[in-house]
Design a protein around this motif. Structure first.
Motif, PDB file in Angstrom:
ATOM      1  N   PHE A  45       3.263  24.643   2.533  1.00  0.00           N
ATOM      2  CA  PHE A  45       2.611  23.332   2.489  1.00  0.00           C
ATOM      3  C   PHE A  45       2.152  22.905   3.882  1.00  0.00           C
ATOM      4  O   PHE A  45       2.814  23.197   4.890  1.00  0.00           O
ATOM      5  N   HIS A  46       1.034  22.199   3.904  1.00  0.00           N
ATOM      6  CA  HIS A  46       0.643  21.416   5.068  1.00  0.00           C
ATOM      7  C   HIS A  46       1.258  20.034   4.887  1.00  0.00           C
ATOM      8  O   HIS A  46       1.065  19.401   3.846  1.00  0.00           O
ATOM      9  N   ARG A  47       1.997  19.555   5.867  1.00  0.00           N
ATOM     10  CA  ARG A  47       2.652  18.253   5.761  1.00  0.00           C
ATOM     11  C   ARG A  47       2.153  17.333   6.873  1.00  0.00           C
ATOM     12  O   ARG A  47       2.146  17.714   8.047  1.00  0.00           O
ATOM     13  N   THR A  48       1.739  16.145   6.494  1.00  0.00           N
ATOM     14  CA  THR A  48       1.454  15.099   7.468  1.00  0.00           C
ATOM     15  C   THR A  48       2.167  13.838   6.991  1.00  0.00           C
ATOM     16  O   THR A  48       2.785  13.822   5.919  1.00  0.00           O
ATOM     17  N   SER A  49       2.091  12.780   7.771  1.00  0.00           N
ATOM     18  CA  SER A  49       2.734  11.526   7.363  1.00  0.00           C
ATOM     19  C   SER A  49       2.037  10.905   6.165  1.00  0.00           C
ATOM     20  O   SER A  49       2.608  10.060   5.473  1.00  0.00           O
ATOM     21  N   ARG A  50       0.804  11.331   5.887  1.00  0.00           N
ATOM     22  CA  ARG A  50       0.018  10.715   4.811  1.00  0.00           C
ATOM     23  C   ARG A  50      -0.081  11.565   3.555  1.00  0.00           C
ATOM     24  O   ARG A  50      -0.206  11.031   2.459  1.00  0.00           O
ATOM     25  N   ARG A  51      -0.059  12.891   3.721  1.00  0.00           N
ATOM     26  CA  ARG A  51      -0.301  13.713   2.543  1.00  0.00           C
ATOM     27  C   ARG A  51       0.382  15.075   2.653  1.00  0.00           C
ATOM     28  O   ARG A  51       0.745  15.511   3.743  1.00  0.00           O
ATOM     29  N   VAL A  52       0.525  15.699   1.485  1.00  0.00           N
ATOM     30  CA  VAL A  52       1.060  17.061   1.384  1.00  0.00           C
ATOM     31  C   VAL A  52       0.025  17.890   0.642  1.00  0.00           C
ATOM     32  O   VAL A  52      -0.509  17.449  -0.385  1.00  0.00           O
ATOM     33  N   SER A  53      -0.271  19.075   1.134  1.00  0.00           N
ATOM     34  CA  SER A  53      -1.224  19.953   0.458  1.00  0.00           C
ATOM     35  C   SER A  53      -0.737  21.393   0.570  1.00  0.00           C
ATOM     36  O   SER A  53       0.040  21.736   1.473  1.00  0.00           O
ATOM     37  N   LEU A  54      -1.180  22.219  -0.357  1.00  0.00           N
ATOM     38  CA  LEU A  54      -0.787  23.625  -0.358  1.00  0.00           C
ATOM     39  C   LEU A  54      -1.540  24.403   0.710  1.00  0.00           C
ATOM     40  O   LEU A  54      -2.736  24.189   0.928  1.00  0.00           O
ATOM     41  N   THR A  55      -0.844  25.330   1.363  1.00  0.00           N
ATOM     42  CA  THR A  55      -1.513  26.291   2.232  1.00  0.00           C
ATOM     43  C   THR A  55      -2.137  27.388   1.359  1.00  0.00           C
ATOM     44  O   THR A  55      -1.935  27.431   0.144  1.00  0.00           O
ATOM     45  N   ASP A  56      -2.876  28.277   1.983  1.00  0.00           N
ATOM     46  CA  ASP A  56      -3.428  29.416   1.234  1.00  0.00           C
ATOM     47  C   ASP A  56      -2.304  30.243   0.616  1.00  0.00           C
ATOM     48  O   ASP A  56      -2.415  30.730  -0.516  1.00  0.00           O
ATOM     49  N   LEU A  57      -1.202  30.410   1.370  1.00  0.00           N
ATOM     50  CA  LEU A  57      -0.051  31.152   0.844  1.00  0.00           C
ATOM     51  C   LEU A  57       0.535  30.428  -0.362  1.00  0.00           C
ATOM     52  O   LEU A  57       0.855  31.069  -1.382  1.00  0.00           O
ATOM     53  N   GLY A  58       0.672  29.119  -0.266  1.00  0.00           N
ATOM     54  CA  GLY A  58       1.202  28.349  -1.392  1.00  0.00           C
ATOM     55  C   GLY A  58       0.325  28.449  -2.617  1.00  0.00           C
ATOM     56  O   GLY A  58       0.824  28.616  -3.746  1.00  0.00           O
ATOM     57  N   GLU A  59      -0.992  28.348  -2.431  1.00  0.00           N
ATOM     58  CA  GLU A  59      -1.936  28.477  -3.556  1.00  0.00           C
ATOM     59  C   GLU A  59      -1.797  29.837  -4.217  1.00  0.00           C
ATOM     60  O   GLU A  59      -1.802  29.953  -5.452  1.00  0.00           O
ATOM     61  N   ALA A  60      -1.656  30.886  -3.404  1.00  0.00           N
ATOM     62  CA  ALA A  60      -1.593  32.254  -3.939  1.00  0.00           C
ATOM     63  C   ALA A  60      -0.300  32.495  -4.709  1.00  0.00           C
ATOM     64  O   ALA A  60      -0.292  33.220  -5.709  1.00  0.00           O
ATOM     65  N   LEU A  61       0.806  31.890  -4.246  1.00  0.00           N
ATOM     66  CA  LEU A  61       2.110  32.176  -4.847  1.00  0.00           C
ATOM     67  C   LEU A  61       2.491  31.234  -5.987  1.00  0.00           C
ATOM     68  O   LEU A  61       3.430  31.523  -6.730  1.00  0.00           O
ATOM     69  N   LEU A  62       1.784  30.119  -6.135  1.00  0.00           N
ATOM     70  CA  LEU A  62       2.173  29.143  -7.153  1.00  0.00           C
ATOM     71  C   LEU A  62       2.174  29.724  -8.576  1.00  0.00           C
ATOM     72  O   LEU A  62       3.143  29.501  -9.324  1.00  0.00           O
ATOM     73  N   PRO A  63       1.148  30.482  -9.000  1.00  0.00           N
ATOM     74  CA  PRO A  63       1.209  31.056 -10.363  1.00  0.00           C
ATOM     75  C   PRO A  63       2.412  31.973 -10.555  1.00  0.00           C
ATOM     76  O   PRO A  63       3.058  31.957 -11.603  1.00  0.00           O
ATOM     77  N   ASP A  64       2.742  32.786  -9.528  1.00  0.00           N
ATOM     78  CA  ASP A  64       3.902  33.676  -9.630  1.00  0.00           C
ATOM     79  C   ASP A  64       5.191  32.872  -9.735  1.00  0.00           C
ATOM     80  O   ASP A  64       6.117  33.248 -10.464  1.00  0.00           O
ATOM     81  N   ALA A  65       5.267  31.782  -8.997  1.00  0.00           N
ATOM     82  CA  ALA A  65       6.469  30.949  -9.035  1.00  0.00           C
ATOM     83  C   ALA A  65       6.646  30.321 -10.413  1.00  0.00           C
ATOM     84  O   ALA A  65       7.767  30.263 -10.937  1.00  0.00           O
ATOM     85  N   ARG A  66       5.552  29.853 -11.000  1.00  0.00           N
ATOM     86  CA  ARG A  66       5.638  29.276 -12.347  1.00  0.00           C
ATOM     87  C   ARG A  66       6.097  30.329 -13.355  1.00  0.00           C
ATOM     88  O   ARG A  66       6.936  30.053 -14.220  1.00  0.00           O
ATOM     89  N   ASP A  67       5.544  31.529 -13.254  1.00  0.00           N
ATOM     90  CA  ASP A  67       5.932  32.600 -14.181  1.00  0.00           C
ATOM     91  C   ASP A  67       7.411  32.937 -14.024  1.00  0.00           C
ATOM     92  O   ASP A  67       8.134  33.120 -15.006  1.00  0.00           O
TER      93      ASP A  67
END
Length: 298
Positions: A45-67
């Motif tokens: 994740f990219h973390r700031t005081s205002r928002r959280v967003s997925l990194t490229d690594l997070g985007e790539a691994l999210l489907p595998d994590a759900r499975d």
């Protein structure tokens, strides 16, 4: 815990909401994500005081994590069943949203029961938004609801496209129309479903009025189409529902389709990314029954 934390934060994009969803403290969730990042050797994740967003690594691994989470939950459920001595019987919870047509479900459930006699089938009324959360958590196996924008981690197949209809007293000046546009209903007091029950339907109806340059004025909501019809019959206003929700023509009322952009809504069958054999069979039965009903006009 690490995978659960990662998926929850990825879907909520907020550590506090993810912690509340998991019934854990926020520091516990943050630590779990950090441990997973340390194991993987990269940030999720990219973390700031205002928002959280997925990194490229997070985007790539999210489907595998759900499975992986889905497989783990099935493993745990089967393990608990075996430990309790329930060697053959499993449960399929089938959720259905209010205002969806139940005729297809009533037609298909006996066929499913005949095909899977060792499965306990549990129908449960549930709003579409709650179905999506339950499907991701693995607490239901299949849902019937309304199309919405956020289908992350869930598979949706179109069952039918339903038209919005107006319920009008037979003596009303609009009762003679064969169709009604949003502009013809502008500033009219309308009765429809609560936003919390079907936010997707509400948003779709609002879009129809906005496109038509009309004013949507909802003066009362009701949890069932029968309650809406009763208020219309009492002279409270004009009702708005979807055609599939009406299992009969309400006496003393006219049912008039709405015409124009965004005056239809898609009814969908929802399953997890990896549905069980029973859920897959029910999905296919529903799709087949819907196609047959469409072909015959019933």
């Amino acid at each position: 815990m690490e995978l659960e934390a990662f998926v929850a934060v990825a879907e909520e994009l907020h550590f506090g909401r993810a912690a509340a969803r998991l019934h854990r403290g926020q520091p516990t969730v943050s630590d779990a994500v950090r441990r997973l990042e340390s194991t993987l050797g990269g940030r999720l994740f990219h973390r700031t005081s205002r928002r959280v967003s997925l990194t490229d690594l997070g985007e790539a691994l999210l489907p595998d994590a759900r499975d992986a989470l889905a497989r783990l939950r099935r493993f745990q459920q089967r393990g608990r069943s075996l430990a309790a001595g329930e060697r053959t019987r499993t449960t399929l919870v089938v959720a259905h949203a209010e205002y969806t047509g139940h005729q297809l479900l009533l037609r298909c459930l006996p066929q499913l029961r005949d095909r899977f006699p060792d499965v306990t089938i549990v129908p449960e009324a549930m709003p579409t938004t709650a179905q999506l959360t339950a499907l991701r958590a693995g607490t239901i196996g299949l849902g019937i609801g309304w199309a919405t924008d956020d289908l992350t981690g869930v598979r949706a197949r179109l069952l039918s496209t339903e038209r919005f209809v107006a319920l009008v007293p037979a003596a009303h000046p609009l009762a003679g129309h064969t169709e009604l546009s949003a502009s013809e209903l502008s500033t009219t007091g309308l009765l429809t479903w609560p936003h919390q029950i079907n936010s997707g339907l509400c948003d779709r109806l609002l879009s129809a009025f906005e496109i038509g340059g009309a004013d949507l004025r909802i003066i009362r909501t009701a949890d069932s189409v029968h309650a809406i019809a009763a208020h219309v019959a009492a002279g409270t206003g004009i009702g708005i529902t979807v055609a599939s929700a009406l299992d009969h023509q309400p006496p003393g009322l006219r049912t008039i389709p709405l015409a124009g952009p965004s005056t239809t809504a898609d009814q969908v069958v929802l399953t997890p990314a990896e549905p069980s054999d029973t859920a897959t069979a029910l999905r296919d039965l529903l799709l087949r029954a819907s196609a047959e009903a469409s072909a015959t006009g019933h």
